[in-house]
Enzyme design. Structure first.
Site, PDB file in Angstrom:
ATOM      1  N   SER A 169     -15.839  -8.530-157.159  1.00 36.79           N
ATOM      2  CA  SER A 169     -15.653  -9.958-156.907  1.00 36.79           C
ATOM      3  C   SER A 169     -14.525 -10.078-155.894  1.00 36.79           C
ATOM      4  O   SER A 169     -13.401  -9.648-156.161  1.00 36.79           O
ATOM      5  CB  SER A 169     -15.289 -10.695-158.194  1.00 36.79           C
ATOM      6  OG  SER A 169     -15.082 -12.063-157.936  1.00 36.79           O
ATOM      7  N   MET A 225     -12.247 -42.919-128.856  1.00 34.21           N
ATOM      8  CA  MET A 225     -11.893 -42.785-127.440  1.00 34.21           C
ATOM      9  C   MET A 225     -12.110 -44.130-126.745  1.00 34.21           C
ATOM     10  O   MET A 225     -12.530 -45.098-127.353  1.00 34.21           O
ATOM     11  CB  MET A 225     -12.701 -41.657-126.808  1.00 34.21           C
ATOM     12  CG  MET A 225     -12.274 -40.289-127.347  1.00 34.21           C
ATOM     13  SD  MET A 225     -13.233 -38.942-126.659  1.00 34.21           S
ATOM     14  CE  MET A 225     -14.841 -39.254-127.342  1.00 34.21           C
ATOM     15  N   TYR A 263     -23.575 -13.855-155.149  1.00 34.11           N
ATOM     16  CA  TYR A 263     -23.198 -15.202-155.578  1.00 34.11           C
ATOM     17  C   TYR A 263     -21.868 -15.596-154.947  1.00 34.11           C
ATOM     18  O   TYR A 263     -21.107 -14.748-154.474  1.00 34.11           O
ATOM     19  CB  TYR A 263     -23.102 -15.290-157.111  1.00 34.11           C
ATOM     20  CG  TYR A 263     -21.927 -14.563-157.713  1.00 34.11           C
ATOM     21  CD1 TYR A 263     -20.681 -15.170-157.847  1.00 34.11           C
ATOM     22  CD2 TYR A 263     -22.060 -13.250-158.171  1.00 34.11           C
ATOM     23  CE1 TYR A 263     -19.602 -14.506-158.398  1.00 34.11           C
ATOM     24  CE2 TYR A 263     -20.985 -12.569-158.727  1.00 34.11           C
ATOM     25  CZ  TYR A 263     -19.754 -13.199-158.832  1.00 34.11           C
ATOM     26  OH  TYR A 263     -18.682 -12.539-159.368  1.00 34.11           O
ATOM     27  N   ARG A 313     -17.680 -45.707-120.473  1.00 33.72           N
ATOM     28  CA  ARG A 313     -17.548 -45.360-121.893  1.00 33.72           C
ATOM     29  C   ARG A 313     -17.486 -43.845-122.078  1.00 33.72           C
ATOM     30  O   ARG A 313     -18.116 -43.089-121.349  1.00 33.72           O
ATOM     31  CB  ARG A 313     -18.738 -45.888-122.700  1.00 33.72           C
ATOM     32  CG  ARG A 313     -18.816 -47.397-122.849  1.00 33.72           C
ATOM     33  CD  ARG A 313     -19.984 -47.758-123.752  1.00 33.72           C
ATOM     34  NE  ARG A 313     -20.008 -49.170-124.120  1.00 33.72           N
ATOM     35  CZ  ARG A 313     -20.694 -50.098-123.489  1.00 33.72           C
ATOM     36  NH1 ARG A 313     -21.418 -49.783-122.428  1.00 33.72           N
ATOM     37  NH2 ARG A 313     -20.673 -51.346-123.891  1.00 33.72           N
ATOM     38  N   LYS A 358     -24.162 -39.828-126.328  1.00 31.66           N
ATOM     39  CA  LYS A 358     -24.514 -41.128-125.738  1.00 31.66           C
ATOM     40  C   LYS A 358     -25.279 -40.946-124.436  1.00 31.66           C
ATOM     41  O   LYS A 358     -26.326 -41.571-124.227  1.00 31.66           O
ATOM     42  CB  LYS A 358     -23.232 -41.936-125.498  1.00 31.66           C
ATOM     43  CG  LYS A 358     -23.470 -43.372-125.058  1.00 31.66           C
ATOM     44  CD  LYS A 358     -22.154 -44.151-124.993  1.00 31.66           C
ATOM     45  CE  LYS A 358     -21.558 -44.341-126.352  1.00 31.66           C
ATOM     46  NZ  LYS A 358     -20.343 -45.188-126.326  1.00 31.66           N
ATOM     47  N   ARG A 402     -28.221 -43.748-131.437  1.00 29.89           N
ATOM     48  CA  ARG A 402     -27.728 -42.467-131.953  1.00 29.89           C
ATOM     49  C   ARG A 402     -28.137 -42.367-133.412  1.00 29.89           C
ATOM     50  O   ARG A 402     -28.423 -43.376-134.051  1.00 29.89           O
ATOM     51  CB  ARG A 402     -26.204 -42.381-131.831  1.00 29.89           C
ATOM     52  CG  ARG A 402     -25.445 -43.454-132.583  1.00 29.89           C
ATOM     53  CD  ARG A 402     -23.966 -43.430-132.266  1.00 29.89           C
ATOM     54  NE  ARG A 402     -23.273 -44.555-132.872  1.00 29.89           N
ATOM     55  CZ  ARG A 402     -22.053 -44.956-132.532  1.00 29.89           C
ATOM     56  NH1 ARG A 402     -21.397 -44.319-131.585  1.00 29.89           N
ATOM     57  NH2 ARG A 402     -21.479 -45.979-133.129  1.00 29.89           N
ATOM     58  N   CYS A 458     -14.882 -15.174-155.317  1.00 30.75           N
ATOM     59  CA  CYS A 458     -14.345 -16.171-156.246  1.00 30.75           C
ATOM     60  C   CYS A 458     -13.096 -16.865-155.713  1.00 30.75           C
ATOM     61  O   CYS A 458     -12.433 -17.588-156.445  1.00 30.75           O
ATOM     62  CB  CYS A 458     -14.032 -15.525-157.598  1.00 30.75           C
ATOM     63  SG  CYS A 458     -12.790 -14.232-157.519  1.00 30.75           S
ATOM     64  N   GLY A 492     -15.080 -45.291-131.958  1.00 31.98           N
ATOM     65  CA  GLY A 492     -13.802 -45.948-131.750  1.00 31.98           C
ATOM     66  C   GLY A 492     -12.633 -45.028-131.478  1.00 31.98           C
ATOM     67  O   GLY A 492     -11.508 -45.479-131.312  1.00 31.98           O
ATOM     68  N   HIS A 520     -15.280 -51.582-137.281  1.00 33.84           N
ATOM     69  CA  HIS A 520     -14.629 -50.267-137.229  1.00 33.84           C
ATOM     70  C   HIS A 520     -14.323 -49.763-138.640  1.00 33.84           C
ATOM     71  O   HIS A 520     -14.601 -48.610-138.984  1.00 33.84           O
ATOM     72  CB  HIS A 520     -13.341 -50.374-136.408  1.00 33.84           C
ATOM     73  CG  HIS A 520     -12.541 -49.116-136.366  1.00 33.84           C
ATOM     74  ND1 HIS A 520     -11.543 -48.834-137.269  1.00 33.84           N
ATOM     75  CD2 HIS A 520     -12.620 -48.042-135.547  1.00 33.84           C
ATOM     76  CE1 HIS A 520     -11.027 -47.653-137.004  1.00 33.84           C
ATOM     77  NE2 HIS A 520     -11.663 -47.154-135.964  1.00 33.84           N
TER      78      HIS A 520
END
Length: 887
Positions: free
Chosen positions: A777, A108, A864, A97, A27, A353, A844, A106, A469
């Site tokens: 693997s 904080m 992979y 803020r 912000k 934002r 895996c 919402g 919200h």
């Protein structure tokens, strides 16, 4: 050199920019950036995230240097505005803020109208010639400040406000007079003093110090901590505080406040979309107390279609807003979420934002921005979080099912869900933990509802708009939400809801459709989500950028087909033991386990062979030429033994032995630590005929498919190897079986034999094991267990505490421990390649679907990753981002 703790922003002088997001928070960085772009932003200053951490380190005290810089920043704002902080004749008021480096809507705390007291409120009334506005601002300030800073129960103040409206016989806050509000402020302060023993502060500087402290403290409130854990945001970042001169949307009918998006956050459509309220302050829009108006005709829906638009009531301000939104979207090259206030027909921007959006919207926006030549394909790929793709895979309602629609609200977040009605977050959380699916039903949600929203399948609110919200948080979570459903009448005291002429109690069943806004009686069946052209185009860019192949963990053809639909390039783990639990074959498995001789074991295995062969034929057929890595029997034998008396009796009858003998045999097979016991390749060494049967089933199935013209690429994986001789011995026996089949068939097929690296010793001695293996693997579930000395089944009782205390950054079974387990993986890859340059490397474990772990696998040089079917798109995108990120 003195540390800079405070950064000012104003049209005259701006000290920060958007690149300082980590220091100023999102912000604060964007307020500075907009100021430097010449956009009308009320002047103010940002107290940095580093100041937050310093405040915490100093036992919640401000250092003298931080205090000094804040006082100097106030003087600069006084100079810019021509007002004085605490000046009764021309008072400067502030909003205070929070602003973390990532958006946490919402989560904080915020305080508006700070600086008002009995003196400045009178000065403001004279200055504006609007006493009602001044006292309304003071009333709002007392409410917010008491709740956020003094931890006073807000409901006591709200009920006092409701009592006053009832006494005056008015419906809206805006219908109360200046005298009403003045009286209300006095009642508020008396109530606070009586109930809390605290005197409401009148000194503006005291108000400010306590407010900044409260915002810093809100970084560690329960809802913020829960949100950070949910979104994997580090706790040590801290929050910045933005102190900004107030502008007022509640000064009369020529003032307003609103929220807008430069594109539709639900669909991604290129339409300017938003809501506003005349004569209101910012929290009124998201609180859902009044129905917001649409900013333009494109923002109209069923609940606001008869309300006037901003374009109609304030055309000049609307025109300027359109110019500003286009400028900001072009500057940030992304969809923007903008908060604005209009004071006396003059437009001010309070925030911009990158807007939160559904995944479908994120992909459409990314594709559109590439086609508009705003982004490159690689930039578009980096704009979508891999985890967010899960949203696209959520089910939708079966259109063929006859449903009873009770009412309709706003389609605030797409997707469909059904479950038991819950009227509070605690109940939702408890029911969810007990395995129930719930729909959270609220008048409107607030940040305190975060745990209930996480626990629920979907959210339904009676109040609130598309930017409420509930809507914003649900979209971020990927949960269905229907908001602003005004036909619903909720009675919290009796935990009932009336809708469509029917009364629903807690526990009754409802379904919501977040795509249409429908609220439906009972449970409606769902069907799998379909993938649109934007997704296909986006994923084609993804696939062209990644190096890692993506396979799936699948034990049956159904799962394999799902994974292939999502882009899997083969099976990386087929667990053969899952096939043994089928009712048709479990008795033969138990007969094999109970056999005292090899001859008897082979007899039982002959019964199992056709079942296993059929399993593999079906899987190979589903894969149609893609590789299948099949793990031979891994778990300890006791897992297949009967536990219920009826099953024991059945087995005794089948084997023609006494029940007592069955129970004695079960006792003999019992192990104190079975996961480190007689399992994996150790079974193959002691009972080689088991693995020989499985190898025969795999290879014979491959020949059956070959005869049908189906290409097959079997990979035979021997699990839990820790010693090179285990693998060389078992591979030798497998090759004997394979060669025997080749002789029988007078034909050959291509195949690989390798091992699962899931023990530290195997990773350390990879150079000795690799010459016997066509592939490694990495079974990172067991490798994590054996490296940490943790039981995955039991460690959940305390790992959460380890993460919350910062001992571990993340649960190592969720995201790969790169320092410890990762060290072993990299060592095994490096040494394995040295000993066998042709060895194929994959993973895996469950980590194969975790984006951070996939980045590690890419850097470690694996070929992979393999993951569950529904994680395949996530893995594809994470692999592409890993490739792009190393450039």
């Amino acid at each position: 050199m003195t540390t800079k703790w405070v950064y000012g922003f104003s049209p005259e002088k701006t000290e920060g920019n958007k690149e300082l997001k980590n220091l100023l928070g999102g912000k604060g960085a964007n307020l500075a950036e907009m100021s430097s772009l010449g956009i009308a932003v009320p002047p103010g200053f940002t107290v940095t995230t580093e100041a937050c951490l310093d405040y915490e380190k100093n036992k919640n005290q401000f250092s003298e240097e931080i205090k000094k810089q804040i006082i100097n920043a106030i003087k600069e704002v006084e100079k810019n505005t021509g007002k004085g902080f605490g000046d009764s004749s021309n008072p400067l008021l502030f909003s205070v803020r929070s602003g973390a480096r990532v958006s946490m809507p919402g989560m904080m705390d915020t305080v508006l109208n700070l600086g008002l007291n009995e003196s400045t409120v009178e000065g403001m009334a004279k200055l504006t010639e609007n006493p009602r506005f001044a006292w309304d601002s003071y009333r709002r300030f007392i409410q917010m400040y008491a709740n956020v800073v003094m931890n006073f129960n807000l409901s006591m103040l709200e009920s006092t406000l409701e009592d006053l409206k009832e006494a005056r016989e008015v419906e809206l806050d805006t219908d109360l007079t200046a005298d009403d509000l003045k009286q209300l402020c006095a009642v508020y302060k008396d109530l606070i003093s009586q109930e809390s023993g605290q005197i409401f502060p009148d000194d503006p500087m005291e108000q400010l110090w306590l407010a900044i402290s409260a915002v810093f403290g809100s970084w560690n409130n329960d809802r913020a901590i829960t949100y950070r854990q949910l979104h994997a945001i580090p706790h040590e970042w801290g929050t910045a505080v933005n102190v900004q001169s107030m502008v007022y949307g509640n000064m009369g009918d020529d003032s307003a406040t609103g929220v807008c998006f430069t594109r539709d956050p639900s669909t991604g459509d290129k339409r300017f979309f938003g809501e506003f309220l005349v004569n209101a302050q910012g929290e009124d829009v998201v609180a859902g107390i009044r129905t917001p108006h649409p900013i333009n005709s494109e923002s109209k829906n069923e609940t606001n279609q008869n309300l006037s638009t901003l374009e109609e009531v304030m055309p000049a301000a609307y025109k300027e807003l359109v110019e500003v939104y286009k400028k900001l979207e072009m500057h940030y090259r992304d969809m923007q979420d903008i908060e604005f206030t209009i004071e006396k027909d003059r437009l001010y921007l309070l925030q911009t934002r990158n807007g939160k959006r559904t995944t479908a919207a994120a992909i459409k926006i990314a594709v559109d921005l590439v086609e508009e030549k705003t982004l490159s394909e690689e930039e578009a790929i980096m704009r979508v979080a891999p985890e967010d793709l899960n949203q696209l895979l959520h089910p939708r309602l079966d259109p063929e099912y006859k449903k009873t629609v009770l009412t309709k609200g706003l389609p605030a977040s797409p997707g469909a869900a059904g479950g038991e009605v819950c009227f509070d977050s605690d109940s939702a959380h408890i029911k969810s933990e007990n395995g129930k699916k719930v729909i959270l039903v609220r008048q409107e949600t607030s940040p305190e509802d975060i745990s209930g929203m996480v626990a629920s399948e979907g959210i339904l609110t009676a109040r609130g708009g598309m930017t409420s919200h509930a809507a914003v948080v649900a979209r971020g979570m990927g949960k269905p939400c229907v908001a602003g459903c005004s036909d619903i009448k909720i009675d919290s005291s009796t935990e009932t809801m009336m809708v469509g002429g029917k009364i629903f109690k807690a526990g009754d069943l409802l379904t919501i459709d977040g795509a249409t806004g429908e609220v439906i009686e009972g449970l409606v069946p769902t069907i799998a989500a379909s993938i649109d052209d934007n997704f296909a185009k986006f994923m084609s860019w993804v696939d062209s950028r990644r190096r890692l192949k993506i396979r799936t963990n699948a034990d049956n053809p159904e799962d394999a087909k799902v994974a292939l639909k999502f882009g899997a390039e083969g099976i990386g783990l087929c667990r053969t033991e899952h096939m043994f639990f089928d009712p048709e074959r479990i008795l033969a498995v138990r007969e094999m386990i109970f056999a005292e001789t090899r001859v008897n074991r082979e007899k039982a295995l002959e019964t199992l062979l056709p079942f296993q062969r059929k399993d593999f034929v079906e899987i190979f057929t589903a894969l149609d030429g893609k590789p299948a890595n099949i793990r031979l029997l891994d778990p300890p034998l006791h897992e297949f033994l009967p536990h219920q008396e009826s099953e024991k009796d059945q087995l005794a009858d089948h084997l023609d032995i006494e029940l007592k003998e069955v129970e004695e045999r079960i006792d003999r097979l019992h192990e104190f630590n079975p996961m480190l016991g007689h399992r994996g390749c150790r079974l193959g060494v002691t009972y080689p005929e088991v693995y020989q049967m499985q190898v025969r089933a795999i290879v014979e199935a491959a020949f059956i498919c070959k005869e049908k013209g189906i290409s097959v690429k079997p990979e035979i994986m021997i699990p839990l190897v820790g010693i090179d001789l285990e693998l060389s011995m078992l591979k030798g026996k497998a090759l004997e079986v394979i060669e025997e089949i080749f002789q029988e068939k007078q034909d050959k097929i291509d195949f690989k034999i390798g091992t699962m690296i899931e023990l530290p010793r195997a990773a350390i001695t990879a150079d000795e094991i690799a010459p016997h293996a066509d592939f490694f693997s990495f079974g990172t579930n067991d490798l994590t267990q054996t490296t940490f000395g943790l039981s995955r089944d039991d460690s959940g009782k305390f790992l959460g505490e380890y993460v919350s205390r910062g001992i571990l950054l993340v649960d190592p079974f969720v995201s790969l421990d790169q320092k410890g387990v990762g060290f072993l993986v990299k060592h095994a890859c490096r040494e394995g390649k040295k000993a066998n340059e042709n060895i194929h490397l994959g993973i895996c474990g469950e980590h194969g679907g975790d984006p951070a772990s996939i980045h590690f696998c890419h850097s470690a040089g694996l070929d992979y990753v393999s993951c569950s079917p529904y994680r395949v798109p996530v893995a594809r995108l994470a692999a592409a981002q890993a490739s792009i990120g190393e450039k």
